[in-house]
Motif scaffolding. Structure first.
Motif: not given
Length: 127
Positions: A75-84, A109-118
């Protein structure tokens, strides 16, 4: 393999005994040995998982992936991607080859960010 077996394995890898682990975590003597036959409470399980930087699911035997992320971490990763993405959009700088990004491109782009952050979060747990 029981929760205790997994904890003992992790302790051995770090060169500490179960008694030393109990002392470091502020647990009563032999409290971890009870995990041979009983399921630990959530707080203690989380404390042990945090100490070893593994997931509670790993300790419970639900996964062999020691670095699995908790629902809160996801959830934290999702929120960070949303903020980005929000930050990019607020500056009107989300462009693709000079053209504003479509909603589909933003979703990609959001999906890619989620994968990278995870991946980054999991990598930091391996140490």
């Amino acid at each position: 393999m029981t929760v205790f077996d997994r904890v003992k394995l992790l302790a051995n890898k770090q060169g500490i005994s179960i008694v030393e682990l109990e002392e470091k975590l502020g647990f009563g003597r032999n409290s971890l040995y009870a995990w041979k036959t009983k399921t630990p409470n959530g707080d203690r399980l989380t404390k042990v998982a945090d100490y070893f930087k593994v997931s509670t699911d790993y300790l419970l035997g639900r996964t062999d992936d020691k670095t699995a992320l908790s629902p809160k971490e996801m959830s934290d990763i999702g929120q960070l991607a949303d903020r980005m993405l929000d930050g990019l959009e607020s500056e009107n700088s989300v462009n693709f080859y000079g053209e504003p990004m479509s909603d589909e491109d933003k979703t990609s782009l959001k999906a890619a960010l989620l994968v990278a952050l995870e991946m980054n979060k999991k990598r930091s747990k391996k140490d």
